[in-house]
Write an enzyme that holds these catalytic residues in place. Structure first.
Site, PDB file in Angstrom:
ATOM      1  N   GLY A 112      -8.873  25.517 -15.392  1.00 23.81           N
ATOM      2  CA  GLY A 112      -9.475  24.944 -16.668  1.00 23.81           C
ATOM      3  C   GLY A 112      -9.221  23.218 -16.218  1.00 23.81           C
ATOM      4  O   GLY A 112      -9.136  22.772 -15.203  1.00 23.81           O
ATOM      5  N   GLN A 113      -9.344  22.685 -17.329  1.00 21.75           N
ATOM      6  CA  GLN A 113      -9.181  21.156 -17.304  1.00 21.75           C
ATOM      7  C   GLN A 113      -8.534  20.425 -18.700  1.00 21.75           C
ATOM      8  O   GLN A 113      -8.344  21.335 -19.455  1.00 21.75           O
ATOM      9  CB  GLN A 113     -10.452  20.242 -16.787  1.00 21.75           C
ATOM     10  N   GLY A 114      -8.394  19.132 -18.593  1.00 20.91           N
ATOM     11  CA  GLY A 114      -7.650  18.519 -19.753  1.00 20.91           C
ATOM     12  C   GLY A 114      -6.075  18.381 -19.774  1.00 20.91           C
ATOM     13  O   GLY A 114      -5.642  17.882 -20.906  1.00 20.91           O
ATOM     14  N   ARG A 115      -5.499  18.456 -18.666  1.00 20.92           N
ATOM     15  CA  ARG A 115      -4.272  18.179 -18.693  1.00 20.92           C
ATOM     16  C   ARG A 115      -4.133  16.989 -18.100  1.00 20.92           C
ATOM     17  O   ARG A 115      -4.926  16.365 -17.604  1.00 20.92           O
ATOM     18  CB  ARG A 115      -3.254  19.301 -17.701  1.00 20.92           C
ATOM     19  N   THR A 160     -18.391  18.245 -17.063  1.00 19.68           N
ATOM     20  CA  THR A 160     -17.841  18.470 -18.247  1.00 19.68           C
ATOM     21  C   THR A 160     -16.075  17.659 -18.014  1.00 19.68           C
ATOM     22  O   THR A 160     -15.645  17.026 -18.847  1.00 19.68           O
ATOM     23  CB  THR A 160     -17.233  19.912 -18.324  1.00 19.68           C
TER      24      THR A 160
END
Ligand code: GTP
Ligand code: MG
Length: 161
Positions: free
Chosen positions: A61-64, A90
């Site tokens: 995933g991403q976004g940390r 993204t």
């Protein structure tokens, strides 16, 4: 001696691209796993370079929050190169990443496979030259043999110092 500066890194890329294998190679040999299995969710790993102590979030995933990104591409997976580009786009548009000058290290991994694309070709297909607001670097790598990884991590260390 002096305590090394702590750096958080996100390791991203499509499944099966070699993320866990790369991180495993960067750990001291007595801490390396013998068998790499597909990562479920994410896994937190650590490795050190001469001046820095890295904590890596090995995930899909991403976004940390992270101070650097390692983005891994399977150079032999031509069919999914467009999916890798979508994943990267993204990421680059993610609010946690978009306006930050966060260094991104790309590994064009699996360069040992006969039909692997060159790092120049991977760079073109992912349109890396369009990334103008962040320092980035691409290295061809063979994570199984550990080739190309040191060059990449040296670059990353220089970006953070
Ligand atoms: P997920 O955890 O599912 O997201 O995958 P991952 O990106 O962590 O990939 P992983 O490290 O599990 O590697 C997937 C497969 O590719 C394994 O069978 C690895 O041995 C193989 N592999 C990784 N890097 C290389 C490489 O440079 N060359 C070759 N030939 N195989 C590689
Ligand atoms: Mg994994």
């Amino acid at each position: 001696g002096l305590k090394k500066k702590e750096v958080n890194v996100l390791c991203l890329g499509l499944d099966n691209s070699g993320k866990t294998t790369i991180i495993n190679q960067l750990k001291p040999s007595n801490a390396q796993a013998q068998d790499i299995v597909p990562t479920i969710g994410f896994s937190i790993e650590k490795f050190k370079t001469s001046s820095l102590s890295f904590t890596v979030f090995d995930m899909s995933g991403q976004g940390r929050e992270g101070q650097a990104i390692i983005f891994v591409i399977d150079s032999s997976d031509k069919l999914r190169m467009v999916v890798a580009k979508e994943e990267l786009d993204t990421l680059l548009n993610h609010p946690d990443i978009k306006h930050r000058r966060i260094p991104i290290l790309f590994f064009a991994n699996k360069m040992d496979l006969r039909d692997a694309l060159s790092s120049v070709k991977v760079s073109q297909l992912l349109c890396l030259e369009n990334i103008k607001d962040k320092p980035w670097h691409i290295c061809a790598s063979n994570a199984v043999q550990g080739e190309g990884l040191q060059e990449g991590v040296d670059w990353l260390q220089d970006q953070i110092r």
